[in-house]
Design a protein around this motif. Structure first.
Motif, PDB file in Angstrom:
ATOM      1  N   GLY A  43       0.778  -1.304  -0.167  1.00 45.39           N
ATOM      2  CA  GLY A  43      -0.220   0.082   0.164  1.00 45.39           C
ATOM      3  C   GLY A  43       0.898   1.118  -0.188  1.00 45.39           C
ATOM      4  N   GLN A  44       1.545   1.218   0.601  1.00 46.63           N
ATOM      5  CA  GLN A  44       2.308   2.510   0.337  1.00 46.63           C
ATOM      6  C   GLN A  44       3.170   2.565  -0.239  1.00 46.63           C
ATOM      7  N   GLU A  45       3.671   1.582  -1.201  1.00 47.00           N
ATOM      8  CA  GLU A  45       3.828   1.889  -2.717  1.00 47.00           C
ATOM      9  C   GLU A  45       2.868   2.215  -3.823  1.00 47.00           C
ATOM     10  N   LEU A  46       2.175   1.867  -3.847  1.00 54.60           N
ATOM     11  CA  LEU A  46       1.008   2.224  -4.491  1.00 54.60           C
ATOM     12  C   LEU A  46       0.570   3.658  -4.072  1.00 54.60           C
ATOM     13  N   ALA A  47       0.925   4.527  -2.649  1.00 54.62           N
ATOM     14  CA  ALA A  47       0.481   5.671  -2.449  1.00 54.62           C
ATOM     15  C   ALA A  47       1.173   6.888  -2.943  1.00 54.62           C
ATOM     16  N   LEU A  67      -7.312  -0.273  -9.975  1.00 52.53           N
ATOM     17  CA  LEU A  67      -6.776  -1.603  -8.429  1.00 52.53           C
ATOM     18  C   LEU A  67      -6.995  -1.535  -7.735  1.00 52.53           C
ATOM     19  N   SER A  68      -8.093  -1.000  -6.985  1.00 53.26           N
ATOM     20  CA  SER A  68      -9.199  -1.832  -5.437  1.00 53.26           C
ATOM     21  C   SER A  68      -9.821  -3.248  -6.803  1.00 53.26           C
ATOM     22  N   ASP A  83      -5.997  -5.811   1.155  1.00 54.89           N
ATOM     23  CA  ASP A  83      -6.023  -4.601  -0.406  1.00 54.89           C
ATOM     24  C   ASP A  83      -4.754  -3.906  -0.056  1.00 54.89           C
ATOM     25  N   PRO A  84      -3.939  -3.987  -1.178  1.00 57.08           N
ATOM     26  CA  PRO A  84      -2.848  -2.382  -0.598  1.00 57.08           C
ATOM     27  C   PRO A  84      -3.516  -1.412  -0.979  1.00 57.08           C
ATOM     28  N   THR A  85      -5.247  -1.511  -1.331  1.00 57.22           N
ATOM     29  CA  THR A  85      -5.755  -0.441  -1.871  1.00 57.22           C
ATOM     30  C   THR A  85      -6.211   0.476  -0.808  1.00 57.22           C
ATOM     31  N   VAL A  86      -6.081   0.190   0.300  1.00 58.20           N
ATOM     32  CA  VAL A  86      -6.970   0.335   1.468  1.00 58.20           C
ATOM     33  C   VAL A  86      -6.046   1.530   2.314  1.00 58.20           C
ATOM     34  N   TRP A  87      -5.261   2.468   2.437  1.00 58.44           N
ATOM     35  CA  TRP A  87      -4.755   3.613   3.594  1.00 58.44           C
ATOM     36  C   TRP A  87      -5.146   4.415   3.904  1.00 58.44           C
TER      37      TRP A  87
END
Length: 87
Positions: A43-47, A67-68, A83-87
């Motif tokens: 998630g950190q990389e995506l954000a 992505l979600s 789910d790395p899109t939940v940040w």
């Protein structure tokens, strides 16, 4: 079959047109080109990628939607546990 094509094939009810599937494929490949295989991205990389992009707010919203959808499917398919899109 790679995971992106599998995602698109298994979601034809949601992603109905070939044009939409092509759009999803392009967006997901863009992320992989920048960050590596989708199942390995945090998630950190995506954000960080989204925050540092020069994309318009509309493009960023579209990317988050794509992505979600991918990561919801990836959880069901057993490719990821969160789910790395939940940040």
């Amino acid at each position: 079959m790679d995971h992106i094509n599998r995602f698109l094939q298994e979601n034809t009810a949601r992603i109905r047109t070939e044009s939409s599937r092509r759009h999803y494929r392009i967006r997901l490949r863009q992320v992989e080109d920048k960050l590596g295989p989708l199942p390995d991205i945090t998630g950190q990389e995506l954000a960080g990628m989204l925050a540092g992009s020069t994309w318009s707010p509309g493009t960023i919203k579209t990317m988050k939607t794509v992505l979600s959808a991918y990561y919801r499917w990836a959880i069901r398919a057993g490719l990821v546990t969160t789910d790395p899109t939940v940040w």
